[in-house]
Design a protein around this motif. Structure first.
Motif, PDB file in Angstrom:
ATOM      1  N   SER A 104      -4.676 -10.530  13.087  1.00  0.00           N
ATOM      2  CA  SER A 104      -3.575 -11.283  13.673  1.00  0.00           C
ATOM      3  C   SER A 104      -2.715 -10.439  14.613  1.00  0.00           C
ATOM      4  CB  SER A 104      -2.691 -11.863  12.558  1.00  0.00           C
ATOM      5  OG  SER A 104      -2.184 -10.830  11.737  1.00  0.00           O
ATOM      6  N   HIS A 105      -2.832  -9.114  14.539  1.00  0.00           N
ATOM      7  CA  HIS A 105      -2.077  -8.223  15.428  1.00  0.00           C
ATOM      8  C   HIS A 105      -2.836  -6.915  15.540  1.00  0.00           C
ATOM      9  CE1 HIS A 105       1.491  -6.361  17.336  1.00  0.00           C
ATOM     10  NE2 HIS A 105       1.131  -5.293  16.652  1.00  0.00           N
ATOM     11  N   ALA A 106      -2.955  -6.421  16.776  1.00  0.00           N
ATOM     12  CA  ALA A 106      -3.612  -5.138  17.017  1.00  0.00           C
ATOM     13  C   ALA A 106      -2.935  -4.491  18.223  1.00  0.00           C
ATOM     14  CB  ALA A 106      -5.116  -5.322  17.264  1.00  0.00           C
ATOM     15  N   GLY A 107      -1.907  -3.699  17.957  1.00  0.00           N
ATOM     16  CA  GLY A 107      -1.163  -3.072  19.042  1.00  0.00           C
ATOM     17  C   GLY A 107       0.054  -2.353  18.517  1.00  0.00           C
ATOM     18  N   TRP A 108       0.974  -2.046  19.431  1.00  0.00           N
ATOM     19  CA  TRP A 108       2.173  -1.265  19.097  1.00  0.00           C
ATOM     20  C   TRP A 108       3.253  -2.172  18.531  1.00  0.00           C
ATOM     21  CZ3 TRP A 108       2.871   3.992  19.401  1.00  0.00           C
ATOM     22  CH2 TRP A 108       4.166   4.467  19.168  1.00  0.00           C
ATOM     23  N   GLN A 109       3.919  -1.701  17.477  1.00  0.00           N
ATOM     24  CA  GLN A 109       5.078  -2.383  16.926  1.00  0.00           C
ATOM     25  C   GLN A 109       6.099  -1.327  16.497  1.00  0.00           C
ATOM     26  OE1 GLN A 109       4.386  -5.740  14.412  1.00  0.00           O
ATOM     27  NE2 GLN A 109       6.252  -5.423  13.231  1.00  0.00           N
ATOM     28  N   SER A 110       7.338  -1.522  16.907  1.00  0.00           N
ATOM     29  CA  SER A 110       8.382  -0.525  16.693  1.00  0.00           C
ATOM     30  C   SER A 110       8.448  -0.099  15.233  1.00  0.00           C
ATOM     31  CB  SER A 110       9.739  -1.088  17.116  1.00  0.00           C
ATOM     32  OG  SER A 110      10.773  -0.160  16.876  1.00  0.00           O
ATOM     33  N   GLY A 111       8.516   1.222  15.025  1.00  0.00           N
ATOM     34  CA  GLY A 111       8.575   1.771  13.677  1.00  0.00           C
ATOM     35  C   GLY A 111       7.205   1.942  13.058  1.00  0.00           C
ATOM     36  N   GLY A 152       4.375   1.999  14.832  1.00  0.00           N
ATOM     37  CA  GLY A 152       3.447   2.623  15.755  1.00  0.00           C
ATOM     38  C   GLY A 152       2.300   1.688  16.071  1.00  0.00           C
ATOM     39  N   ARG A 153       1.099   2.238  16.170  1.00  0.00           N
ATOM     40  CA  ARG A 153      -0.091   1.412  16.389  1.00  0.00           C
ATOM     41  C   ARG A 153      -0.422   0.721  15.066  1.00  0.00           C
ATOM     42  NH1 ARG A 153      -1.456   5.942  19.679  1.00  0.00           N
ATOM     43  NH2 ARG A 153      -1.596   5.333  21.890  1.00  0.00           N
ATOM     44  N   LEU A 154      -0.347  -0.597  15.084  1.00  0.00           N
ATOM     45  CA  LEU A 154      -0.422  -1.383  13.855  1.00  0.00           C
ATOM     46  C   LEU A 154      -1.537  -2.416  13.945  1.00  0.00           C
ATOM     47  CD1 LEU A 154       0.831  -2.438  11.131  1.00  0.00           C
ATOM     48  CD2 LEU A 154       2.292  -3.903  12.547  1.00  0.00           C
ATOM     49  N   VAL A 155      -2.254  -2.588  12.813  1.00  0.00           N
ATOM     50  CA  VAL A 155      -3.262  -3.639  12.668  1.00  0.00           C
ATOM     51  C   VAL A 155      -2.825  -4.539  11.516  1.00  0.00           C
ATOM     52  CG1 VAL A 155      -5.661  -4.184  12.113  1.00  0.00           C
ATOM     53  CG2 VAL A 155      -5.137  -2.200  13.544  1.00  0.00           C
ATOM     54  N   LYS A 156      -2.776  -5.850  11.791  1.00  0.00           N
ATOM     55  CA  LYS A 156      -2.486  -6.838  10.758  1.00  0.00           C
ATOM     56  C   LYS A 156      -3.718  -7.725  10.589  1.00  0.00           C
ATOM     57  CE  LYS A 156       2.470  -7.325  11.818  1.00  0.00           C
ATOM     58  NZ  LYS A 156       3.523  -8.319  12.164  1.00  0.00           N
ATOM     59  N   ILE A 157      -4.065  -8.013   9.338  1.00  0.00           N
ATOM     60  CA  ILE A 157      -5.214  -8.868   9.043  1.00  0.00           C
ATOM     61  C   ILE A 157      -4.753  -9.981   8.117  1.00  0.00           C
ATOM     62  CG2 ILE A 157      -7.518  -8.997   8.050  1.00  0.00           C
ATOM     63  CD1 ILE A 157      -7.923  -6.100   8.724  1.00  0.00           C
ATOM     64  N   LYS A 158      -5.025 -11.224   8.520  1.00  0.00           N
ATOM     65  CA  LYS A 158      -4.702 -12.369   7.682  1.00  0.00           C
ATOM     66  C   LYS A 158      -5.908 -12.730   6.826  1.00  0.00           C
ATOM     67  CE  LYS A 158      -0.887 -14.814   9.850  1.00  0.00           C
ATOM     68  NZ  LYS A 158      -0.381 -16.135  10.259  1.00  0.00           N
ATOM     69  N   HIS A 159      -5.664 -12.847   5.520  1.00  0.00           N
ATOM     70  CA  HIS A 159      -6.696 -13.222   4.561  1.00  0.00           C
ATOM     71  C   HIS A 159      -6.371 -14.600   3.995  1.00  0.00           C
ATOM     72  CE1 HIS A 159      -7.680  -8.941   4.796  1.00  0.00           C
ATOM     73  NE2 HIS A 159      -6.411  -8.689   4.542  1.00  0.00           N
ATOM     74  N   ASP A 160      -7.230 -15.067   3.134  1.00  0.00           N
ATOM     75  CA  ASP A 160      -6.982 -16.343   2.464  1.00  0.00           C
ATOM     76  C   ASP A 160      -5.904 -16.173   1.396  1.00  0.00           C
ATOM     77  OD1 ASP A 160      -8.834 -17.705   3.989  1.00  0.00           O
ATOM     78  OD2 ASP A 160     -10.486 -17.218   2.648  1.00  0.00           O
ATOM     79  N   PHE A 161      -5.504 -17.308   0.810  1.00  0.00           N
ATOM     80  CA  PHE A 161      -4.526 -17.362  -0.280  1.00  0.00           C
ATOM     81  C   PHE A 161      -3.151 -16.861   0.172  1.00  0.00           C
ATOM     82  CE2 PHE A 161      -8.618 -15.623  -2.047  1.00  0.00           C
ATOM     83  CZ  PHE A 161      -9.187 -16.868  -2.267  1.00  0.00           C
ATOM     84  N   GLY A 162      -2.841 -16.911   1.495  1.00  0.00           N
ATOM     85  CA  GLY A 162      -1.534 -16.498   1.990  1.00  0.00           C
ATOM     86  C   GLY A 162      -1.316 -14.998   2.001  1.00  0.00           C
ATOM     87  N   LYS A 182      -7.169  -8.595  18.505  1.00  0.00           N
ATOM     88  CA  LYS A 182      -6.539  -9.762  17.916  1.00  0.00           C
ATOM     89  C   LYS A 182      -7.504 -10.951  17.960  1.00  0.00           C
ATOM     90  CE  LYS A 182      -2.452 -12.722  18.227  1.00  0.00           C
ATOM     91  NZ  LYS A 182      -1.181 -13.000  18.946  1.00  0.00           N
ATOM     92  N   GLY A 183      -7.592 -11.668  16.850  1.00  0.00           N
ATOM     93  CA  GLY A 183      -8.499 -12.801  16.738  1.00  0.00           C
ATOM     94  C   GLY A 183      -9.879 -12.441  16.241  1.00  0.00           C
ATOM     95  N   GLN A 184     -10.187 -11.166  16.095  1.00  0.00           N
ATOM     96  CA  GLN A 184     -11.501 -10.732  15.640  1.00  0.00           C
ATOM     97  C   GLN A 184     -11.623 -10.931  14.134  1.00  0.00           C
ATOM     98  OE1 GLN A 184     -12.564  -6.776  16.859  1.00  0.00           O
ATOM     99  NE2 GLN A 184     -14.192  -6.575  15.356  1.00  0.00           N
ATOM    100  N   ARG A 185     -12.771 -11.425  13.682  1.00  0.00           N
ATOM    101  CA  ARG A 185     -13.017 -11.584  12.250  1.00  0.00           C
ATOM    102  C   ARG A 185     -13.659 -10.305  11.715  1.00  0.00           C
ATOM    103  NH1 ARG A 185     -13.062 -15.279   8.428  1.00  0.00           N
ATOM    104  NH2 ARG A 185     -12.352 -16.869   9.899  1.00  0.00           N
ATOM    105  N   VAL A 186     -13.125  -9.804  10.607  1.00  0.00           N
ATOM    106  CA  VAL A 186     -13.609  -8.562  10.006  1.00  0.00           C
ATOM    107  C   VAL A 186     -14.003  -8.822   8.559  1.00  0.00           C
ATOM    108  CG1 VAL A 186     -12.229  -7.078  11.513  1.00  0.00           C
ATOM    109  CG2 VAL A 186     -11.268  -7.872   9.346  1.00  0.00           C
ATOM    110  N   SER A 187     -14.817  -7.924   8.034  1.00  0.00           N
ATOM    111  CA  SER A 187     -15.249  -7.992   6.640  1.00  0.00           C
ATOM    112  C   SER A 187     -14.750  -6.762   5.898  1.00  0.00           C
ATOM    113  CB  SER A 187     -16.785  -8.067   6.557  1.00  0.00           C
ATOM    114  OG  SER A 187     -17.269  -9.203   7.242  1.00  0.00           O
ATOM    115  N   ARG A 188     -14.775  -6.863   4.575  1.00  0.00           N
ATOM    116  CA  ARG A 188     -14.336  -5.724   3.763  1.00  0.00           C
ATOM    117  C   ARG A 188     -15.195  -4.500   4.068  1.00  0.00           C
ATOM    118  NH1 ARG A 188     -14.133  -6.596  -2.520  1.00  0.00           N
ATOM    119  NH2 ARG A 188     -12.167  -7.553  -1.912  1.00  0.00           N
TER     120      ARG A 188
END
Length: 456
Positions: free
Chosen positions: A361-368, A370-380, A395-401
């Protein structure tokens, strides 16, 4: 009145601080500076205040240095202990994952064996029914033959009675040898056929007994396999249910959500058929097989849910656990501050891995961060991977464990190279170690049960 008070104060100060003169002499002139009592009082008070401040500051610095030194040593010992524990948990997790894969393979092999045994049971039962039908035919033929034999004996007795009657001796002498010989041959042939039929019937009965024994042996083997499968299902499903409940995840809702997501892949499980008798009521074996199939379906749902929840560590390399979830002393400002994740320190460029299946859901710079990756999973659930030196997903790429998503770095608000890992459920941060330890405890329990089974 005020003038007198001032004169008295000045006289008292004169006795304590008499007026002094500081002479400054040069080659051509001599000058002096007059130090009045009030001036001397201010100078003395200022000097005393400076000395007192220096003493207090030195004492505070010494106490802080001593306290911080002890705190750092204790923190370092705790970090080393946590790091050793985390490395041990990672090794045990990998070993348990391999054992789980091997158990799944053994389970598949056992299921294939059950299918083969089911086919053998159907074939043996069909053969037994054919033999029963053949025995019935043979017995019917034997009864008909014995009836014909009795009829032939009755006719022979009647002929012999006619021959023995007076006045019919001449006719008997001329006409009796042919029928008598025919009847004797017929009786001999009938007796021979009867003996053959009895022998065939004896062999058929013995064959039926042997088939009954084989059928009982197959049923015992089938029951043993059922028991082993039921135990395997219990051992496999219960720890997974405990793992989800330990992480605070409601298993009923999760399984229902997974089942809805996979509802398009097939209908309900159909009962296994073990006989060809056409009974309406299911047999005991069918009920047991259906229970195992239901547990297999539940185990598969748990497996899918576990893949979609972060029950894994974001790093597999040798790292140091440097900071946990909760309030802590801020390394930058020194104040007390909430830490929403767990920190793992390691060499720059260490592989950062996705802890569950999901979408970036996010792949880039975010203050504090730094370079940040966010991944949305099921169950919230959403996971954060911060302070990376390089991002390897979009961003938008599907990844596996286990996918390599970033490299460890020191970007953003940091004091050194490490990974800041967060787990958020419905937007609220939770302790990531709950998920990591929950999975680890399940693997440990499965290992203990497996060792107990081997010993038993």
């Amino acid at each position: 009145m005020r003038t007198r008070l001032a004169i008295r104060i000045h006289a008292a100060m004169e006795r304590v601080f008499p007026e002094r003169r500081v002479f400054l002499k040069s080659d051509t002139d001599t000058r002096f500076i007059r130090l009045r009592p009030v001036t001397q009082l201010f100078i003395g008070a200022g000097a005393s205040a400076v000395v007192a401040w220096a003493i207090i500051a030195t004492a505070v610095l010494l106490m802080d240095s001593i306290g911080s030194g002890n705190f750092r040593e204790q923190a370092k010992r705790d970090q080393d202990m946590y790091q050793e524990r985390l490395n041990a948990l990672s090794l045990e997790r990998d070993a348990r994952a391999e054992e789980a894969l091997a158990a799944q393979q053994r389970f598949n092999a056992a299921l294939s064996q059950i299918s083969i045994m089911q086919s053998d049971l159907l074939a043996s039962e069909t053969h037994r029914r054919e033999l029963e039908t053949g025995i019935e035919v043979i017995q019917s033929t034997l009864r008909d033959t014995m009836s014909d034999r009795e009829t032939a004996r009755t006719e022979l007795a009647a002929l012999q009675a006619e021959q023995a009657a007076p006045g019919s001796s001449q006719n008997a002498t001329t006409a009796s040898p042919a029928p008598i010989n025919f009847m004797a041959e017929a009786l001999a042939q009938t007796a021979k056929e009867r003996d053959q039929i009895q022998e065939n019937a004896r062999h058929a009965l013995q064959r039926a007994i042997d088939l009954e024994l084989d059928l009982k042996l197959k049923e015992e083997q089938n029951d043993q396999i059922f028991r082993q499968l039921e135990e395997a299902m219990t051992i496999s499903v219960a720890p997974l249910d405990k793992m989800f409940r330990t992480a605070g995840m409601p298993t009923d809702k999760i399984i229902e959500q997974v089942r809805r997501g996979y509802s398009g892949q097939g209908g309900p499980l159909t009962p296994l058929s073990f006989t060809t008798r056409g009974e309406d009521e299911p047999t005991v074996d069918e009920l047991r097989a259906n229970r195992i199939l239901s547990q297999m379906d539940l185990l598969n749902m748990y497996r899918i849910a576990a893949e979609r929840a972060p029950f894994a560590s974001p790093v597999k390399a040798a790292v140091r656990y440097t900071s946990g979830f909760g309030f802590r002393r801020d390394p930058k400002t020194g104040g007390r501050r909430m830490h929403n994740g767990s920190d793992f320190a390691g060499p720059a460029g260490t592989d950062i891995l996705a802890t569950a299946d999901g979408v970036v859901s996010h792949a880039g710079w975010q203050s504090g961060y730094g370079r940040l990756v966010k991944i949305k999973h099921d169950f919230g659930i959403e996971t954060f991977y911060a302070h990376n030196s390089r991002i390897r997903v979009k961003k938008g790429q599907r990844v596996s464990r286990g996918d390599h998503i970033a490299d460890m770095g020191s970007t953003g608000r940091v004091t050194g190279t490490h990974l800041h890992y967060e787990v958020r459920v419905n937007g609220s941060p939770v302790n990531p170690m709950i998920y990591i330890k929950a999975a680890s405890n399940v693997f440990e329990e499965q290992d203990k049960r497996a060792r107990f089974q081997d010993v038993r």
